[in-house]
Scaffold this motif. Structure first.
Motif, PDB file in Angstrom:
ATOM      1  N   LEU A  17     -52.354  28.748  38.240  1.00 27.93           N
ATOM      2  CA  LEU A  17     -52.190  30.057  39.341  1.00 27.93           C
ATOM      3  C   LEU A  17     -50.692  30.103  39.643  1.00 27.93           C
ATOM      4  N   ALA A  18     -50.120  28.950  39.488  1.00 26.17           N
ATOM      5  CA  ALA A  18     -48.724  29.100  39.657  1.00 26.17           C
ATOM      6  C   ALA A  18     -47.936  28.298  38.334  1.00 26.17           C
ATOM      7  N   ALA A  19     -47.365  28.914  37.562  1.00 24.84           N
ATOM      8  CA  ALA A  19     -46.789  28.137  36.579  1.00 24.84           C
ATOM      9  C   ALA A  19     -45.770  29.063  35.624  1.00 24.84           C
ATOM     10  N   GLY A  20     -44.993  28.621  34.872  1.00 24.32           N
ATOM     11  CA  GLY A  20     -44.038  29.396  34.086  1.00 24.32           C
ATOM     12  C   GLY A  20     -44.766  30.459  32.910  1.00 24.32           C
ATOM     13  N   GLU A  21     -44.074  31.258  32.749  1.00 20.61           N
ATOM     14  CA  GLU A  21     -44.323  32.300  31.682  1.00 20.61           C
ATOM     15  C   GLU A  21     -45.218  31.899  30.371  1.00 20.61           C
ATOM     16  N   LEU A  22     -44.675  30.984  29.795  1.00 20.13           N
ATOM     17  CA  LEU A  22     -45.359  30.290  28.654  1.00 20.13           C
ATOM     18  C   LEU A  22     -46.710  29.806  29.179  1.00 20.13           C
ATOM     19  N   ALA A  23     -46.518  28.693  30.174  1.00 20.05           N
ATOM     20  CA  ALA A  23     -47.950  28.059  30.547  1.00 20.05           C
ATOM     21  C   ALA A  23     -48.889  29.319  31.115  1.00 20.05           C
ATOM     22  N   TRP A 109     -62.341  28.716  12.506  1.00 15.37           N
ATOM     23  CA  TRP A 109     -61.862  29.280  13.745  1.00 15.37           C
ATOM     24  C   TRP A 109     -61.376  28.320  14.689  1.00 15.37           C
ATOM     25  N   ARG A 110     -61.823  26.923  14.888  1.00 12.61           N
ATOM     26  CA  ARG A 110     -61.005  26.030  15.749  1.00 12.61           C
ATOM     27  C   ARG A 110     -60.030  25.521  14.912  1.00 12.61           C
ATOM     28  N   GLY A 111     -59.936  25.353  13.670  1.00 11.43           N
ATOM     29  CA  GLY A 111     -58.739  25.052  12.929  1.00 11.43           C
ATOM     30  C   GLY A 111     -57.506  25.969  13.242  1.00 11.43           C
ATOM     31  N   GLU A 112     -57.879  27.325  13.258  1.00 10.39           N
ATOM     32  CA  GLU A 112     -56.839  28.161  13.176  1.00 10.39           C
ATOM     33  C   GLU A 112     -56.243  28.246  14.980  1.00 10.39           C
ATOM     34  N   CYS A 113     -57.159  28.030  15.768  1.00 10.72           N
ATOM     35  CA  CYS A 113     -56.801  27.868  17.218  1.00 10.72           C
ATOM     36  C   CYS A 113     -55.885  26.695  17.172  1.00 10.72           C
ATOM     37  N   ASP A 114     -56.211  25.580  16.756  1.00  7.99           N
ATOM     38  CA  ASP A 114     -55.254  24.373  16.916  1.00  7.99           C
ATOM     39  C   ASP A 114     -54.016  24.691  16.136  1.00  7.99           C
ATOM     40  N   ARG A 115     -53.994  25.214  14.987  1.00  6.31           N
ATOM     41  CA  ARG A 115     -52.658  25.536  14.279  1.00  6.31           C
ATOM     42  C   ARG A 115     -51.842  26.518  15.325  1.00  6.31           C
ATOM     43  N   ALA A 116     -52.501  27.471  15.972  1.00 11.22           N
ATOM     44  CA  ALA A 116     -51.797  28.380  16.655  1.00 11.22           C
ATOM     45  C   ALA A 116     -51.067  27.652  17.881  1.00 11.22           C
ATOM     46  N   ARG A 117     -51.952  26.925  18.290  1.00 11.95           N
ATOM     47  CA  ARG A 117     -51.330  25.943  19.520  1.00 11.95           C
ATOM     48  C   ARG A 117     -50.119  25.194  19.158  1.00 11.95           C
ATOM     49  N   GLU A 118     -50.120  24.504  17.926  1.00  7.65           N
ATOM     50  CA  GLU A 118     -49.082  23.730  17.463  1.00  7.65           C
ATOM     51  C   GLU A 118     -47.897  24.694  17.187  1.00  7.65           C
ATOM     52  N   LEU A 119     -47.955  25.933  16.617  1.00  7.31           N
ATOM     53  CA  LEU A 119     -46.801  26.765  16.399  1.00  7.31           C
ATOM     54  C   LEU A 119     -46.329  27.352  17.648  1.00  7.31           C
ATOM     55  N   VAL A 120     -47.130  27.395  18.699  1.00  5.95           N
ATOM     56  CA  VAL A 120     -46.718  27.977  19.965  1.00  5.95           C
ATOM     57  C   VAL A 120     -45.825  26.773  20.772  1.00  5.95           C
ATOM     58  N   ALA A 121     -46.385  25.746  20.710  1.00  2.87           N
ATOM     59  CA  ALA A 121     -45.567  24.576  21.241  1.00  2.87           C
ATOM     60  C   ALA A 121     -44.412  24.109  20.656  1.00  2.87           C
ATOM     61  N   ALA A 122     -44.457  24.331  19.298  1.00  3.47           N
ATOM     62  CA  ALA A 122     -42.934  24.399  18.724  1.00  3.47           C
ATOM     63  C   ALA A 122     -41.844  25.269  18.433  1.00  3.47           C
ATOM     64  N   ALA A 123     -42.313  26.475  19.330  1.00  6.08           N
ATOM     65  CA  ALA A 123     -41.365  27.617  19.367  1.00  6.08           C
ATOM     66  C   ALA A 123     -40.459  27.184  20.610  1.00  6.08           C
ATOM     67  N   PRO A 124     -39.099  27.498  20.438  1.00  5.71           N
ATOM     68  CA  PRO A 124     -38.039  27.221  21.232  1.00  5.71           C
ATOM     69  C   PRO A 124     -37.981  28.175  22.357  1.00  5.71           C
ATOM     70  N   SER A 125     -38.716  29.086  22.230  1.00  7.40           N
ATOM     71  CA  SER A 125     -38.911  30.305  23.385  1.00  7.40           C
ATOM     72  C   SER A 125     -39.804  31.463  23.204  1.00  7.40           C
ATOM     73  N   LEU A 126     -40.091  32.126  24.259  1.00  9.02           N
ATOM     74  CA  LEU A 126     -41.179  33.147  23.876  1.00  9.02           C
ATOM     75  C   LEU A 126     -40.166  34.461  23.103  1.00  9.02           C
ATOM     76  N   ASP A 127     -38.955  34.169  23.057  1.00 11.64           N
ATOM     77  CA  ASP A 127     -38.230  35.287  22.421  1.00 11.64           C
ATOM     78  C   ASP A 127     -38.271  35.206  20.913  1.00 11.64           C
ATOM     79  N   VAL A 128     -38.714  33.908  20.288  1.00 16.50           N
ATOM     80  CA  VAL A 128     -38.890  33.774  19.042  1.00 16.50           C
ATOM     81  C   VAL A 128     -39.478  34.840  18.085  1.00 16.50           C
ATOM     82  N   LEU A 129     -38.959  35.451  17.182  1.00 18.71           N
ATOM     83  CA  LEU A 129     -39.481  36.625  16.373  1.00 18.71           C
ATOM     84  C   LEU A 129     -40.092  36.251  15.338  1.00 18.71           C
ATOM     85  N   GLY A 130     -41.389  37.140  15.237  1.00 16.00           N
ATOM     86  CA  GLY A 130     -42.265  36.934  13.832  1.00 16.00           C
ATOM     87  C   GLY A 130     -41.935  38.345  13.100  1.00 16.00           C
TER      88      GLY A 130
END
Length: 175
Positions: A17-23, A109-130
């Motif tokens: 309910l009260a967290a930063g943008e990424l969380a 599906w679970r594997g792709e969700c897990d990999r996505a979580r890893e990539l998001v956690a490794a990103a230095p910011s929400l401004d990273v571009l794909g």
């Protein structure tokens, strides 16, 4: 796995309910992912393959395969530049799930969700571009912020489909 799919990830945790943008974004996306698993839990293979809303080709198993493709496409291919081909063939082939294996679909599906979580956690910011290169050669950049927001929208839309399918299959409803 048994014929009735009791998915361990069907337990949902409310987004913060009260967290930063990424969380906040990650919390909403994980909530939507868990909602989808919840919609599929407890169903047989036949129910997961069923297309009860004809003429629509949608089934819960087809949606599972589609969401695996979407996770792979946006996080691995666009955000991380991996260039993986689709799991189930050509465009929208994932929806052709009449003979599909639920174990395979949910594992992917679970594997792709897990990999996505890893990539998001490794990103230095929400401004990273794909980057996405269209078949005509035009390239578009997407921020991680945009990708997460889009994925929340993607799951919310398909959770609505899943809710209608599930209600038709066994009367179970819920958000």
């Amino acid at each position: 796995m048994t014929d009735a799919y009791e998915l361990a990830d069907a337990a949902r945790t409310e987004p913060p309910l009260a967290a930063g943008e990424l969380a906040t974004l990650v919390g909403f996306l994980d909530y939507q992912r868990a909602t989808f698993a919840w919609k599929c839990a407890g169903l047989s293979t036949e129910q997961l393959r069923a297309r009860p809303l004809l003429p629509s080709p949608l089934s819960l198993l087809g949606l599972t395969r589609h969401l695996a493709e979407v996770e792979r496409g946006w996080f691995r291919n666009v955000l991380n530049g991996e260039g993986h081909p689709g799991f189930w063939g050509g465009r929208e082939a994932e929806f052709e799930a009449d003979e599909a294996d639920p174990d395979e679909a949910f594992t992917v599906w679970r594997g792709e969700c897990d990999r996505a979580r890893e990539l998001v956690a490794a990103a230095p910011s929400l401004d990273v571009l794909g980057h996405y290169r269209a078949p005509d050669g035009e390239e578009t950049e997407y921020s991680l912020r945009w990708i997460l927001t889009h994925m929340i929208e993607e799951y919310a839309r398909h959770n609505g489909h899943a809710d209608l399918i599930r209600e038709h299959l066994d009367g179970r409803t819920g958000e």
